[in-house]
Design a protein around this motif. Structure first.
Motif, PDB file in Angstrom:
ATOM      1  N   TYR A 220       0.820  -1.204   0.000  1.00 28.25           N
ATOM      2  CA  TYR A 220       0.000   0.000   0.000  1.00 28.25           C
ATOM      3  C   TYR A 220       0.860   1.264   0.000  1.00 28.25           C
ATOM      4  O   TYR A 220       0.510   2.270  -0.627  1.00 28.25           O
ATOM      5  CB  TYR A 220      -0.943   0.009   1.203  1.00 28.25           C
ATOM      6  N   VAL A 221       1.984   1.209   0.701  1.00 28.55           N
ATOM      7  CA  VAL A 221       2.901   2.345   0.729  1.00 28.55           C
ATOM      8  C   VAL A 221       3.519   2.550  -0.655  1.00 28.55           C
ATOM      9  O   VAL A 221       3.668   3.677  -1.131  1.00 28.55           O
ATOM     10  CB  VAL A 221       4.003   2.134   1.792  1.00 28.55           C
ATOM     11  N   VAL A 222       3.876   1.447  -1.314  1.00 24.93           N
ATOM     12  CA  VAL A 222       4.436   1.514  -2.660  1.00 24.93           C
ATOM     13  C   VAL A 222       3.424   2.116  -3.625  1.00 24.93           C
ATOM     14  O   VAL A 222       3.768   2.965  -4.453  1.00 24.93           O
ATOM     15  CB  VAL A 222       4.878   0.114  -3.131  1.00 24.93           C
ATOM     16  N   TRP A 223       2.164   1.682  -3.518  1.00 20.85           N
ATOM     17  CA  TRP A 223       1.122   2.226  -4.380  1.00 20.85           C
ATOM     18  C   TRP A 223       0.920   3.721  -4.131  1.00 20.85           C
ATOM     19  O   TRP A 223       0.683   4.489  -5.071  1.00 20.85           O
ATOM     20  CB  TRP A 223      -0.191   1.483  -4.153  1.00 20.85           C
ATOM     21  N   PHE A 224       1.007   4.128  -2.859  1.00 21.16           N
ATOM     22  CA  PHE A 224       0.848   5.546  -2.518  1.00 21.16           C
ATOM     23  C   PHE A 224       1.942   6.391  -3.171  1.00 21.16           C
ATOM     24  O   PHE A 224       1.655   7.420  -3.788  1.00 21.16           O
ATOM     25  CB  PHE A 224       0.877   5.732  -0.993  1.00 21.16           C
TER      26      PHE A 224
END
Length: 241
Positions: A220-224
């Motif tokens: 999720y952090v990577v997607w953000f």
């Protein structure tokens, strides 16, 4: 001495022709699979320097043949309010260098951010790999504009939206039919719009792949951060053009 000069000139001309032919090949390969922006950079950086980028154009040269050419064309075909048209008092070499740095500003910033995260130094293979990868991603925003501006130049039209809208309003108010050039430009604009939409998806995928390979955090952090980098690059490219 004269023969050596001729031989050198021949090699230079041949190299330029080969590189020009490699421009559409490289762009097609990058559009075909956005992961190549990073994977190709990694693969080429693993080779010795003389053996790099024979089958594809290097990111630096590709940027020169696309982004810089687009920017130079915009000076004449992009309208007076374009940022580049306001550059005064600079030589052609200074303009080319400045345009190259401005077009790849986001690539440099993103590379430095990831370099800081990975705790690597600037003068390393890691930085070059990241920089090359992000420079490759600029193809997805510069290619549609290159097609539009170059086609407009050949058709004797302008890439300035407001000027072209005024031109269409004059035709509509006069009751005349659109010329064949206008109809061709409509088709080219549709192609530009289609490639632009595809380019946005490819850009997002390319950025996500680069971050996924270098940013070891929760997905999720990577997607953000992928979305953040995407919006920054898109906003910068929109404002610059």
């Amino acid at each position: 001495m004269f023969e050596k000069l001729i031989d050198s000139f021949e090699k230079l001309c041949l190299q330029i022709i080969i590189e020009i032919l490699l421009v559409p090949v490289t762009i097609f390969k990058l559009f075909q699979d956005p992961r190549r922006c990073y994977d190709l950079s990694v693969h080429e950086m693993e080779k010795k320097e003389p053996d790099r980028f024979h089958d594809y154009l290097s990111p630096i040269k590709l940027s020169v043949y696309t982004s810089v050419i687009v920017s130079v064309l915009l000076m004449d075909y992009g309208g007076e309010h374009n940022f580049l048209s306001k550059m005064k008092g600079l030589s052609m070499v200074e303009k080319a260098l400045f345009i190259f740095l401005m077009n790849n500003f986001t690539a440099i910033i993103f590379s430095v951010v990831l370099l800081w995260y990975k705790k690597e130094k600037v003068n390393t293979v890691t930085f070059r790999t990241l920089l090359f990868s992000f420079i490759y991603t600029t193809v997805y925003t510069s290619t549609p504009f290159f097609i539009l501006i170059f086609s407009a130049m050949l058709l004797g039209q302008t890439a300035d939206v407001q000027s072209y809208m005024d031109h269409l309003d004059k035709i509509a108010s006069s009751g005349n039919y659109y010329s064949s050039r206008d109809n061709i430009f409509f088709i080219i604009f549709f192609v530009f719009f289609t490639i632009g939409i595809i380019g946005l998806f490819k850009l997002f995928k390319a950025l996500h792949h680069i971050l996924k390979e270098n940013f070891r955090y929760h997905p999720y952090v990577v997607w953000f951060f992928t979305l953040l980098f995407f919006l920054i690059q898109l906003y910068y490219a929109k404002g610059f053009v």
